[in-house]
Design an enzyme around this catalytic site. Structure first.
Site, PDB file in Angstrom:
ATOM      1  N   LYS A  22      95.305  17.916  22.300  1.00 58.39           N
ATOM      2  CA  LYS A  22      96.395  17.052  22.790  1.00 58.39           C
ATOM      3  C   LYS A  22      97.711  17.829  22.725  1.00 58.39           C
ATOM      4  O   LYS A  22      98.532  17.776  23.630  1.00 58.39           O
ATOM      5  CB  LYS A  22      96.490  15.775  21.933  1.00 58.39           C
ATOM      6  N   HIS A  32      60.681  11.537  31.111  1.00 55.46           N
ATOM      7  CA  HIS A  32      60.364  12.290  32.325  1.00 55.46           C
ATOM      8  C   HIS A  32      61.355  13.413  32.578  1.00 55.46           C
ATOM      9  O   HIS A  32      61.366  13.991  33.661  1.00 55.46           O
ATOM     10  CB  HIS A  32      60.312  11.327  33.516  1.00 55.46           C
ATOM     11  N   GLU A  35      82.303  13.655  16.568  1.00 52.26           N
ATOM     12  CA  GLU A  35      83.714  13.811  16.213  1.00 52.26           C
ATOM     13  C   GLU A  35      83.943  13.583  14.716  1.00 52.26           C
ATOM     14  O   GLU A  35      84.880  14.121  14.139  1.00 52.26           O
ATOM     15  CB  GLU A  35      84.535  12.811  17.032  1.00 52.26           C
TER      16      GLU A  35
HETATM   17  O1  PA5 Z   1      88.108   8.696  17.681  1.00 54.84           O
HETATM   18  C1  PA5 Z   1      89.168   9.132  18.048  1.00 54.84           C
HETATM   19  O2  PA5 Z   1      90.161   9.200  17.302  1.00 54.84           O
HETATM   20  C2  PA5 Z   1      89.390   9.614  19.470  1.00 54.84           C
HETATM   21  O3  PA5 Z   1      88.229   9.729  20.191  1.00 54.84           O
HETATM   22  C3  PA5 Z   1      90.279   8.625  20.174  1.00 54.84           C
HETATM   23  O4  PA5 Z   1      89.590   7.420  20.358  1.00 54.84           O
HETATM   24  C4  PA5 Z   1      90.763   9.173  21.517  1.00 54.84           C
HETATM   25  O5  PA5 Z   1      91.342  10.446  21.374  1.00 54.84           O
HETATM   26  C5  PA5 Z   1      91.796   8.218  22.107  1.00 54.84           C
HETATM   27  O6  PA5 Z   1      92.826   8.009  21.191  1.00 54.84           O
HETATM   28  P1  PA5 Z   1      93.764   6.757  21.268  1.00 54.84           P
HETATM   29  O7  PA5 Z   1      92.927   5.546  21.120  1.00 54.84           O
HETATM   30  O8  PA5 Z   1      94.720   6.930  20.141  1.00 54.84           O
HETATM   31  O9  PA5 Z   1      94.441   6.814  22.601  1.00 54.84           O
END
Ligand code: PA5
Length: 446
Positions: free
Chosen positions: A415, A301, A280
């Site tokens: 989202k 394995h 990410e």
């Molecule tokens: O790293 C990130 O920003 C995302 O993976 C968030 O952790 C995920 O979308 C959840 O977001 P939030 O913690 O704001 O609910």
């Protein structure tokens, strides 16, 4: 202290497919730029670094209260808000629910069947629900919260609010609004810290304390490695070197997949946490590296064949533990049969060590680049080191690639499309786009 063994990335050891010292020296300008971004704190999101100095007294007080009045602690969150806490729990309290109190359950999805099953079995009077969302707006987490809220309200009336702890942005988000209205217990996640970098914030530390894992030790480990990982000199900074080697393997040798393979069941979730962080943070503008979570010896394995003979597109990163803290011996039974005799009396520690070493050797002999990170023991101090090491490596790697390691525009887009489909005002275009795609999609029906 954590060690990083990187010889098997170099041409001197693995031949033509390895890197030369000249190649590493050649990108000095890039590494100096990346270092300055971190050192000069050019990004507010680097606030995750300051977590090593946080005051944990409020977290500990809350944890003691919850431990005293709950048989079950449920954490609701998704992405970084669930993967970090899970990495801590699995690494440091294996089989927690069979041994310790309160039981802990982390739920990050919105599968209706699972949610229904949880609701059916919990005792509302003895359950605490920790809703973790940095933004305080994530649809999945908010939806789960709403379902649990209604259930707890039905069973507990006005007492329901006392059974929730909301870990979120202190300044914004719809969850913060609810905290204020309902006078709920809450913990802050610094507004600039991104979800996937929040493991050492209250998002991970409340669960840690409830599970009996010292948050101070996690933070101390992170703080100590940070000193090493702040050094401007590449060869003195293991996190920078880690990123530089993987960066060069990606851009020069087209090795665009990084396998993360700890030789410990407890680190499987940490490997998944790393994969989220790597994916990410770096996957932007057509760049990035695809992380692949594995675990040793299991994946020897199932995946090793592909790594040895498949496409030349991977670097394998081993994480090894020197002392597993257990000397369980394979008993001397059936020793007359040769294969049993060979194993009889051996320590599992030695067996896993032999398996890891032989895999490393096989890869290196076949000129497949690999690195090994070792920690002396699997404890909170060294897990804290691993978290900070990978977080610094990731930000540094982002700056080498020239991408922003802290945003996630396509997660936000997803989202927003969900909001659109649900009919949120202002998201009409997203709704139309998704509906058009569904209509136009070619489909084969029986
Ligand atoms: O790293 C990130 O920003 C995302 O993976 C968030 O952790 C995920 O979308 C959840 O977001 P939030 O913690 O704001 O609910």
């Amino acid at each position: 202290m954590l060690e990083m063994h990187f010889g098997n990335m170099l041409g001197e050891v693995i031949g033509d497919k390895g890197l030369s010292l000249v190649e590493i020296e050649d990108i000095r300008e890039k590494t100096a730029f990346a270092h300055s971004q971190i050192h000069d704190r050019k990004w507010d999101e680097l606030a995750f670094i300051d977590l090593v100095n946080q005051d944990t007294s409020e977290i500990k007080e809350l944890a003691a209260k919850i431990t005293g009045n709950s048989d079950l602690f449920i954490l609701l969150g998704i992405g970084g808000s669930a993967m970090g806490p899970r990495a801590i729990l699995d690494a440091l309290q294996p089989m927690h629910n069979f041994r310790n109190h309160p039981r802990i359950f982390i739920y990050e999805n919105i599968d209706p069947r699972t949610l229904e099953a949880i609701i059916e079995v919990i005792d509302p009077h003895r359950t605490t629900i920790n809703v973790v969302s940095k933004s305080g707006n994530t649809a999945e987490t908010v939806a789960s919260f709403m379902i649990f809220w209604e259930h707890m309200k039905k069973n507990l009336g006005d007492e329901a609010a006392k059974r929730f702890v909301i870990t979120t942005n202190p300044e914004g988000g719809i969850l913060r609004q609810i905290v204020k209205e309902q006078h709920m217990m809450s913990l802050p996640v610094h507004p600039s810290i991104v979800g996937r970098y929040s493991v050492l914030s209250p998002a991970g530390l409340l669960l840690s304390e409830i599970a009996g894992i010292s948050s101070d030790e996690l933070l101390l480990g992170a703080k100590d490695i940070l000193t090493k990982c702040s050094n401007a000199e590449l060869w003195e900074n293991p996190a920078y070197l880690f990123s530089v080697l993987l960066y060069l393997m990606c851009v020069k040798e087209k090795r665009t997949i990084n396998v993360m393979m700890p030789y410990a069941d407890g680190l499987k979730s940490l490997s998944e946490w790393f994969c989220q962080l790597w994916a990410e943070s770096l996957g932007k503008l057509g760049l990035g590296i695809t992380p692949y979570p594995a675990v040793g010896t299991t994946d020897q394995h199932s995946q090793l064949q592909l790594w040895m003979e498949g496409p030349e597109d991977k670097v394998v990163i081993f994480v090894r533990i020197v002392d597993y803290g257990s000397n369980i011996r394979i008993p001397k039974v059936f020793e007359k049969i040769e294969e049993f005799g060979l194993l009889s009396g051996q320590c599992l520690n030695d067996l896993i060590d032999a398996a890891a070493k032989s895999t490393e050797l096989a890869l290196s002999n076949a000129s497949k680049p690999n690195m090994t990170i070792t920690i002396p023991v699997l404890d909170a101090y060294h897990v804290g080191q691993l978290f900070m090491f990978f977080e610094i490596s990731t930000t540094f790697m982002g700056f080498l690639f020239g991408v922003n390691p802290f945003n996630q525009p396509w997660i936000e887009a997803g989202k927003n499309n969900t909001f659109g489909l649900l009919g949120k005002p202002g998201y009409q275009k997203q709704k139309e786009d998704v509906l058009r795609m569904a209509k136009e999609n070619v489909c084969w029906r029986l």
